[in-house]
Design a protein around this motif. Structure first.
Motif, PDB file in Angstrom:
ATOM      1  N   GLU A 329       0.873  -1.168   0.000  1.00  0.00           N
ATOM      2  CA  GLU A 329       0.000   0.000   0.000  1.00  0.00           C
ATOM      3  C   GLU A 329       0.912   1.220   0.000  1.00  0.00           C
ATOM      4  N   ASP A 330       1.157   1.768  -1.173  1.00  0.00           N
ATOM      5  CA  ASP A 330       2.124   2.846  -1.356  1.00  0.00           C
ATOM      6  C   ASP A 330       1.426   4.204  -1.292  1.00  0.00           C
ATOM      7  N   CYS A 331       1.741   4.948  -0.261  1.00  0.00           N
ATOM      8  CA  CYS A 331       1.106   6.247  -0.014  1.00  0.00           C
ATOM      9  C   CYS A 331       2.106   7.358  -0.313  1.00  0.00           C
ATOM     10  N   VAL A 332       1.712   8.323  -1.125  1.00  0.00           N
ATOM     11  CA  VAL A 332       2.628   9.396  -1.515  1.00  0.00           C
ATOM     12  C   VAL A 332       2.772  10.419  -0.394  1.00  0.00           C
ATOM     13  N   GLU A 333       3.831  11.224  -0.505  1.00  0.00           N
ATOM     14  CA  GLU A 333       4.236  12.111   0.584  1.00  0.00           C
ATOM     15  C   GLU A 333       3.128  13.057   1.033  1.00  0.00           C
ATOM     16  N   GLN A 334       2.456  13.744   0.083  1.00  0.00           N
ATOM     17  CA  GLN A 334       1.485  14.760   0.472  1.00  0.00           C
ATOM     18  C   GLN A 334       0.291  14.159   1.204  1.00  0.00           C
ATOM     19  N   VAL A 335      -0.076  12.925   0.862  1.00  0.00           N
ATOM     20  CA  VAL A 335      -1.183  12.261   1.542  1.00  0.00           C
ATOM     21  C   VAL A 335      -0.768  11.853   2.955  1.00  0.00           C
ATOM     22  N   ALA A 336       0.446  11.321   3.087  1.00  0.00           N
ATOM     23  CA  ALA A 336       0.949  10.924   4.406  1.00  0.00           C
ATOM     24  C   ALA A 336       1.112  12.137   5.321  1.00  0.00           C
ATOM     25  N   GLU A 337       1.650  13.241   4.774  1.00  0.00           N
ATOM     26  CA  GLU A 337       1.874  14.436   5.595  1.00  0.00           C
ATOM     27  C   GLU A 337       0.557  15.054   6.059  1.00  0.00           C
ATOM     28  N   ALA A 338      -0.499  14.875   5.252  1.00  0.00           N
ATOM     29  CA  ALA A 338      -1.814  15.398   5.647  1.00  0.00           C
ATOM     30  C   ALA A 338      -2.505  14.491   6.666  1.00  0.00           C
ATOM     31  N   ARG A 346       1.261  -4.857   3.400  1.00  0.00           N
ATOM     32  CA  ARG A 346       0.172  -5.629   4.027  1.00  0.00           C
ATOM     33  C   ARG A 346       0.270  -7.098   3.647  1.00  0.00           C
ATOM     34  N   ASP A 347       0.039  -7.984   4.626  1.00  0.00           N
ATOM     35  CA  ASP A 347      -0.079  -9.409   4.341  1.00  0.00           C
ATOM     36  C   ASP A 347      -1.379  -9.922   4.947  1.00  0.00           C
ATOM     37  N   ALA A 348      -1.564 -11.225   4.946  1.00  0.00           N
ATOM     38  CA  ALA A 348      -2.833 -11.802   5.379  1.00  0.00           C
ATOM     39  C   ALA A 348      -3.104 -11.587   6.867  1.00  0.00           C
ATOM     40  N   SER A 349      -2.078 -11.270   7.632  1.00  0.00           N
ATOM     41  CA  SER A 349      -2.253 -11.082   9.076  1.00  0.00           C
ATOM     42  C   SER A 349      -2.444  -9.620   9.473  1.00  0.00           C
ATOM     43  N   THR A 350      -2.354  -8.701   8.525  1.00  0.00           N
ATOM     44  CA  THR A 350      -2.475  -7.278   8.833  1.00  0.00           C
ATOM     45  C   THR A 350      -3.925  -6.940   9.184  1.00  0.00           C
ATOM     46  N   PRO A 351      -4.172  -6.282  10.327  1.00  0.00           N
ATOM     47  CA  PRO A 351      -5.549  -5.870  10.659  1.00  0.00           C
ATOM     48  C   PRO A 351      -6.121  -4.960   9.576  1.00  0.00           C
ATOM     49  N   LEU A 352      -7.412  -5.121   9.299  1.00  0.00           N
ATOM     50  CA  LEU A 352      -8.063  -4.378   8.230  1.00  0.00           C
ATOM     51  C   LEU A 352      -8.802  -3.150   8.767  1.00  0.00           C
ATOM     52  N   VAL A 367      -8.312  -4.817  -3.875  1.00  0.00           N
ATOM     53  CA  VAL A 367      -9.091  -4.043  -4.834  1.00  0.00           C
ATOM     54  C   VAL A 367      -8.488  -2.640  -4.874  1.00  0.00           C
ATOM     55  N   ASN A 368      -9.270  -1.637  -5.311  1.00  0.00           N
ATOM     56  CA  ASN A 368      -8.705  -0.306  -5.542  1.00  0.00           C
ATOM     57  C   ASN A 368      -8.834   0.609  -4.333  1.00  0.00           C
ATOM     58  N   SER A 369      -8.372   0.106  -3.203  1.00  0.00           N
ATOM     59  CA  SER A 369      -8.319   0.906  -1.983  1.00  0.00           C
ATOM     60  C   SER A 369      -7.271   0.323  -1.060  1.00  0.00           C
ATOM     61  N   PHE A 370      -6.656   1.161  -0.242  1.00  0.00           N
ATOM     62  CA  PHE A 370      -5.906   0.644   0.885  1.00  0.00           C
ATOM     63  C   PHE A 370      -6.894  -0.090   1.789  1.00  0.00           C
ATOM     64  N   ALA A 371      -6.408  -1.101   2.497  1.00  0.00           N
ATOM     65  CA  ALA A 371      -7.300  -1.882   3.362  1.00  0.00           C
ATOM     66  C   ALA A 371      -6.758  -2.044   4.775  1.00  0.00           C
ATOM     67  N   SER A 372      -5.540  -1.577   5.041  1.00  0.00           N
ATOM     68  CA  SER A 372      -4.949  -1.742   6.362  1.00  0.00           C
ATOM     69  C   SER A 372      -5.616  -0.833   7.380  1.00  0.00           C
ATOM     70  N   GLY A 374      -6.705   1.818   9.815  1.00  0.00           N
ATOM     71  CA  GLY A 374      -6.321   3.208   9.994  1.00  0.00           C
ATOM     72  C   GLY A 374      -5.788   3.888   8.757  1.00  0.00           C
ATOM     73  N   ASN A 375      -5.774   3.186   7.628  1.00  0.00           N
ATOM     74  CA  ASN A 375      -5.239   3.779   6.407  1.00  0.00           C
ATOM     75  C   ASN A 375      -6.343   4.534   5.661  1.00  0.00           C
ATOM     76  N   GLN A 376      -5.971   5.204   4.557  1.00  0.00           N
ATOM     77  CA  GLN A 376      -6.951   5.925   3.754  1.00  0.00           C
ATOM     78  C   GLN A 376      -8.052   4.971   3.302  1.00  0.00           C
ATOM     79  N   ASP A 377      -9.302   5.368   3.522  1.00  0.00           N
ATOM     80  CA  ASP A 377     -10.460   4.526   3.253  1.00  0.00           C
ATOM     81  C   ASP A 377     -11.012   4.808   1.862  1.00  0.00           C
ATOM     82  N   GLY A 378     -10.785   3.884   0.943  1.00  0.00           N
ATOM     83  CA  GLY A 378     -11.332   3.996  -0.394  1.00  0.00           C
ATOM     84  C   GLY A 378     -12.544   3.105  -0.597  1.00  0.00           C
ATOM     85  N   PHE A 379     -13.161   2.677   0.508  1.00  0.00           N
ATOM     86  CA  PHE A 379     -14.356   1.842   0.438  1.00  0.00           C
ATOM     87  C   PHE A 379     -15.637   2.649   0.685  1.00  0.00           C
TER      88      PHE A 379
END
Length: 467
Positions: A329-338, A346-352, A367-372, A374-379
């Motif tokens: 799950e690759d997050c670019v700098e401006q999104v992370a800084e905000a 992420r692997d199969a054991s990472t909390p969703l 699919v087309n969203s981060f799923a970890s 506390g991450n950005q919610d694209g769902f």
């Protein structure tokens, strides 16, 4: 293997907001949100395709070799099989040989590829084309590439353009237009996609199976289907096989000589997110570097996560090697800084994410969203991600233990040519890729110029370790 999930209509009346759960049944699908998605009809394909674990083996109808032997293109019934020889020529010479041979193998390449490229440009700007804006971002990203890739692209662009420059829709390719072709996901962004990996108790052999569904702009009259390619980049222990479009040197989907498979999946942007290209890198070319340099999925994933701040857009990568499976799950700098997201392998054991559930062990879905967690919610605001994730979840539960045949039947079970429901195998699917780590088989179902079909043919295009 028909499951009981009903296809779900995605209508303007479906509103999703606060956290809930993702669970499918025969009557209701509740996503990350308070309002349920109500099944309204069944859109399954009832034709038995007669799939087996093996793919179809195609024979070349013609073969073209460059005068220096650095490029060979075989014309197959469903794709172009390309070999680039980096062991006996410079990067520039290989790129130039590739350009010359493309025009031999497909004389109409420029007149067909240029309109496809411009349809991507117009999609980027909402129907208009702004040449200066495209040229600035393409030039900046090209300068950020590693020298070896710039040399190779320079050879290709010089060969195809024959001295033409600038952006003008005139039926031939200019130098800058060929550059743009190398960075569609980085500068133009026309990808969707999903992926599923199974292993252990989920497969009949106990070995890993990886499925990649590439969704891409198919172009007017499905013109993208004319350019399907499998490119064998032979370069000693840096060899890999890329599955993309003829004339592309970036990585869309690829497997290296150590068996590491990687493919890109977009994750979209929030409305307030800024697009930054100045000083940024093309993640598709950095992924190529990682596949050339590293021998395990973990190494490739850790490298890409480590570089992620410097990319242009947030994205997912599915990465497997037969032993481990990851989503970078690759997050670019401006999104992370905000504070809107973060990068993680992420692997199969990472909390969703809160409210998102996956009920199957020994499997990983993307699919087309981060799923970890506390991450950005694209769902929440994108029902198509909720629906596809939920469908995969139920399909895996229903089948339980998979063969390659089961995987083919699962991914092609929906009727493609309808626009009322959200499909996994959709009318924008361009390539279905299956990697079988038990046999080393690489199979691809290509969407041709007729468009997506319900029961595509899976073609054997190579074997892991044989580049």
């Amino acid at each position: 293997m028909r499951n009981k999930i009903l296809s779900i209509i995605i209508a303007g009346s479906v509103l999703l907001s606060a956290a809930g759960c993702t669970k499918t049944s025969g009557s209701v699908v509740s996503g990350i949100g308070e309002s349920p998605l109500i099944p309204v009809d069944d859109y399954y394909n009832d034709v038995d395709a007669g799939y087996t674990d093996e793919g179809v083996i195609e024979e070349a109808t013609a073969t073209y070799v460059s005068d220096d032997g650095l490029c060979t293109i075989s014309v197959m019934p469903d794709y172009y099989d390309i070999t680039l020889d980096y062991e006996n020529g410079s990067r520039y010479d290989v790129g130039a040989a590739y350009g010359r041979t493309i025009l031999q193998a497909m004389p109409s390449y420029e007149s067909l590829m240029e309109p496809y490229l411009y349809s991507n440009f117009r999609n980027l700007f909402g129907g208009e084309f702004y040449g200066e804006a495209v040229e600035v971002r393409v030039g900046s990203l090209y300068e950020s590439m590693r020298d070896e890739y710039r040399e190779e692209i320079d050879g290709l662009a010089s060969s195809l353009s024959d001295g033409r420059h600038g952006f003008e829709e005139d039926g031939v390719l200019s130098y800058e237009e060929v550059l743009a072709l190398q960075m569609i996901p980085d500068a133009i962004r026309a990808t969707a996609c999903s992926a599923l990996t199974l292993w252990g108790d989920r497969t009949e052999t106990g070995k890993m199976l990886t499925l990649r569904n590439l969704e891409w702009m198919l172009g007017d009259d499905y013109s993208m289907g004319l350019f399907n390619s499998v490119t064998h980049m032979r370069n000693g222990d840096r060899s890999l096989t890329s599955i993309a479009l003829m004339g592309m040197l970036e990585i869309i989907s690829a497997v290296n000589d150590d068996g590491v498979f990687a493919a890109i999946l977009d994750v979209g942007s929030e409305e307030h997110e800024q697009f930054i290209y100045d000083g940024r890198k093309c993640y598709t070319m950095e992924l190529r570097y990682a596949l050339e340099e590293f021998t395990t999925a973990r190494e490739v994933g850790e490298f890409m996560v480590g570089e992620s701040a410097e990319f242009t857009w947030c994205h997912n990568l599915t990465i497997t090697d037969g032993n481990e499976a990851f989503c970078a799950e690759d997050c670019v700098e401006q999104v992370a800084e905000a504070g809107d997201g973060y990068s993680i392998l992420r692997d199969a054991s990472t909390p969703l994410l809160e409210g998102l559930s996956w009920d199957n062990s020994d499997s990983l879905c993307i699919v087309n969203s981060f799923a970890s967690e506390g991450n950005q919610d694209g769902f929440t605001q994108y029902p198509n991600n909720i629906v596809r994730f939920a469908k995969y979840n139920e399909w895996v539960s229903d089948i339980g233990v998979f063969s390659v045949t089961d995987l083919k039947n699962m991914i092609t079970q929906e009727t493609v040519e309808q626009y009322e429901v959200e499909n996994v195998h959709s009318n924008s699917t361009s390539q279905l890729i299956i990697i079988d780590y038990a046999t080393g088989s690489i199979q691809v179902a290509f969407t041709g110029s007729e468009g997506p079909v319900d029961n595509p043919v899976f073609v054997e295009v190579g074997n892991i370790g044989v580049m």
